[in-house]
Design an enzyme around this catalytic site. Structure first.
Site, PDB file in Angstrom:
ATOM      1  N   SER A   1      -3.260   6.895   5.465  1.00 57.68           N
ATOM      2  CA  SER A   1      -2.681   5.851   6.294  1.00 57.68           C
ATOM      3  C   SER A   1      -3.644   5.533   7.380  1.00 57.68           C
ATOM      4  O   SER A   1      -3.974   6.585   8.005  1.00 57.68           O
ATOM      5  CB  SER A   1      -1.391   6.468   6.756  1.00 57.68           C
ATOM      6  OG  SER A   1      -0.696   5.724   7.785  1.00 57.68           O
TER       7      SER A   1
ATOM      8  N   SER B   1       0.943  -1.262  -0.145  1.00 59.13           N
ATOM      9  CA  SER B   1       0.134  -0.157  -0.052  1.00 59.13           C
ATOM     10  C   SER B   1       0.745   1.226  -0.121  1.00 59.13           C
ATOM     11  O   SER B   1       1.964   1.090   0.235  1.00 59.13           O
ATOM     12  CB  SER B   1      -1.053   0.136   1.173  1.00 59.13           C
ATOM     13  OG  SER B   1      -0.221   0.336   2.428  1.00 59.13           O
TER      14      SER B   1
END
Length: 258
Positions: free
Chosen positions: A204, A49
């Site tokens: 995040s 990611s």
């Protein structure tokens, strides 16, 4: 069949059996060495990611040092409950990039940067990280090229942050200083826990999200990210290996992680 022929055939079978057994022993020894290295020394890890952009990119492959913070049950594959706590443990430093087991399930691997140590008070105000009531130094630098939620290339603000200890790193603010987690309450880091954040502050899921991540117990630390040993663009196709050389990020190979 003559006695000599029988003897030759028997010797041939014994040699074949001996050769097979030697091969099996070599395979077992190699597997044991791999398990020891993975458990005690280094574990490979890939970045799935963009939560640590611009420091780590999707498609980076890196080595994590298992010995940096000592060992817990999570140092061993499948986290068997052989013991609790950590042995030969040492405290992570603020600014370390750490792989840890997600506290919510104790099995999912996450990777973030340590921003809060036990006893610290952490807060984000207007996009600026505050540690123990003081804003950390943040310097605007050249914008960073990344993608938005729709895959479009955009320029976003990039900052050089300096922690109180003097270590520096870069972060990006995809949504400017008005992102969902750019204004938070004060978090007090519990004893034996660490507060983690991604460098891609608006993209995040980290310790700011107490429902999904929260503070990370010392026992959940797996190791410290050390070096990128391979990197390939996320757009590379698994089914077109002949195109891979053009997608490899040669400039990131063997880059130390800071």
């Amino acid at each position: 069949m003559s006695d000599n022929a029988k003897k030759y055939a028997g010797d041939s079978v014994k040699k074949d059996e001996s050769g097979l057994w030697e091969t099996i022993k070599v395979i077992i020894q190699a597997l044991l060495i791999a398990v020891v290295v993975r458990t005690l020394l280094f574990q490979p890890f890939n970045i799935p990611s963009g939560s640590l952009i611009p420091t780590l990119l999707i498609g980076d492959y890196l080595f994590v040092s298992k010995y940096s913070y000592g060992y817990s049950k999570h140092s061993i594959p499948f986290s068997p409950p052989l013991f609790s706590g950590r042995i030969f443990g040492s405290m992570p430093k603020r600014g370390d990039i750490v792989v840890f087991k997600l506290p919510k399930d104790n099995s999912t691997d996450y990777i973030k940067r340590v921003v809060g140590l036990p006893g610290d008070k952490i807060q984000v105000i207007g996009g600026v990280l505050h540690i123990n009531g003081k804003p950390i130094q943040r310097e605007r630098v050249e914008d960073y090229q990344t993608t938005d939620l729709y895959g479009r290339t955009i320029s976003v603000p990039r900052y050089k942050e300096t922690f109180p200890e003097g270590t520096t790193h870069y972060v990006i603010e995809r949504d400017g200083d008005r992102g969902y987690w750019d204004n938070t309450n004060v978090y007090t880091v519990q004893p034996g826990h660490y507060f983690m954040m991604g460098d891609n502050r608006d993209n995040s899921t980290d310790s700011r999200d107490e429902a999904n991540v929260g503070q990370v117990p010392a026992e959940n630390l797996v190791g410290r990210a050390e070096i990128i040993f391979f990197s390939i663009d996320e757009n590379a196709s698994l089914w077109r290996p002949w195109e891979w050389p053009g997608y490899i990020r040669w400039n990131r190979m063997f880059e130390r992680i800071r």
